[in-house]
Design a protein around this motif. Structure first.
Motif, mmCIF file in Angstrom:
data_model
loop_
_atom_site.group_PDB
_atom_site.id
_atom_site.type_symbol
_atom_site.label_atom_id
_atom_site.label_comp_id
_atom_site.label_asym_id
_atom_site.label_seq_id
_atom_site.Cartn_x
_atom_site.Cartn_y
_atom_site.Cartn_z
ATOM 1 N N VAL A 266 0.847 -1.199 0.000
ATOM 2 C CA VAL A 266 0.000 0.000 0.000
ATOM 3 C C VAL A 266 0.876 1.241 0.000
ATOM 4 O O VAL A 266 0.647 2.193 -0.759
ATOM 5 C CB VAL A 266 -0.964 -0.004 1.206
ATOM 6 C CG1 VAL A 266 -1.610 1.358 1.409
ATOM 7 C CG2 VAL A 266 -2.027 -1.068 1.032
ATOM 8 N N TRP A 267 1.909 1.245 0.839
ATOM 9 C CA TRP A 267 2.801 2.407 0.911
ATOM 10 C C TRP A 267 3.513 2.622 -0.437
ATOM 11 O O TRP A 267 3.591 3.754 -0.923
ATOM 12 C CB TRP A 267 3.819 2.229 2.024
ATOM 13 C CG TRP A 267 4.725 3.397 2.162
ATOM 14 C CD1 TRP A 267 4.450 4.578 2.794
ATOM 15 C CD2 TRP A 267 6.052 3.526 1.627
ATOM 16 N NE1 TRP A 267 5.526 5.418 2.690
ATOM 17 C CE2 TRP A 267 6.514 4.803 1.982
ATOM 18 C CE3 TRP A 267 6.874 2.684 0.908
ATOM 19 C CZ2 TRP A 267 7.786 5.248 1.627
ATOM 20 C CZ3 TRP A 267 8.125 3.124 0.547
ATOM 21 C CH2 TRP A 267 8.576 4.403 0.911
ATOM 22 N N VAL A 268 4.018 1.558 -1.025
ATOM 23 C CA VAL A 268 4.699 1.673 -2.315
ATOM 24 C C VAL A 268 3.729 2.199 -3.379
ATOM 25 O O VAL A 268 4.096 3.051 -4.195
ATOM 26 C CB VAL A 268 5.307 0.318 -2.742
ATOM 27 C CG1 VAL A 268 5.735 0.319 -4.189
ATOM 28 C CG2 VAL A 268 6.482 -0.037 -1.850
ATOM 29 N N GLY A 269 2.508 1.705 -3.363
ATOM 30 C CA GLY A 269 1.523 2.189 -4.331
ATOM 31 C C GLY A 269 1.205 3.655 -4.175
ATOM 32 O O GLY A 269 1.116 4.396 -5.165
ATOM 33 N N VAL A 270 1.061 4.100 -2.942
ATOM 34 C CA VAL A 270 0.767 5.521 -2.696
ATOM 35 C C VAL A 270 1.948 6.385 -3.116
ATOM 36 O O VAL A 270 1.771 7.438 -3.742
ATOM 37 C CB VAL A 270 0.385 5.757 -1.221
ATOM 38 C CG1 VAL A 270 0.341 7.232 -0.885
ATOM 39 C CG2 VAL A 270 -0.944 5.087 -0.912
ATOM 40 N N VAL A 271 3.153 5.956 -2.790
ATOM 41 C CA VAL A 271 4.342 6.725 -3.187
ATOM 42 C C VAL A 271 4.461 6.770 -4.709
ATOM 43 O O VAL A 271 4.794 7.816 -5.285
ATOM 44 C CB VAL A 271 5.611 6.118 -2.533
ATOM 45 C CG1 VAL A 271 6.862 6.718 -3.128
ATOM 46 C CG2 VAL A 271 5.582 6.326 -1.040
ATOM 47 N N ALA A 272 4.159 5.668 -5.374
ATOM 48 C CA ALA A 272 4.203 5.664 -6.839
ATOM 49 C C ALA A 272 3.174 6.617 -7.421
ATOM 50 O O ALA A 272 3.467 7.336 -8.388
ATOM 51 C CB ALA A 272 3.990 4.246 -7.362
#
Length: 83
Positions: A72-78
């Motif tokens: 989830v964090w990686v997706g939001v940062v992307a």
């Protein structure tokens, strides 16, 4: 003498992953708007509640919750870097 049940290491691994995710979510304040960080922390709290609920009945699933938190964090940062 009573026998002790074998303790699974997987919930501990999962909670260590949740702690790592929490630090990433908190560090997001350096580059993300405040409202995104608030939403991320709310998602983390919900995932933490799930991880705690699965500690005993599904100990092997707790690391999966930590993986979801990191994804989830990686997706939001992307999404933030693309926009």
């Amino acid at each position: 003498m009573t026998e002790r049940a074998e303790v699974s290491p997987w919930p501990f691994v999962g909670m260590a992953g949740m702690a790592c995710a929490f630090f990433l979510y908190g560090a997001s304040v350096l580059f993300a708007p405040w409202w995104v960080v608030v939403l991320l922390v709310l998602v983390w709290v919900a995932l933490f509640v799930v991880a705690r609920a699965w500690w005993t009945p599904r100990p092997r699933w707790v690391p999966g919750v930590a993986v979801v938190a990191l994804l989830v964090w990686v997706g939001v940062v992307a999404l933030l870097s693309a926009g």
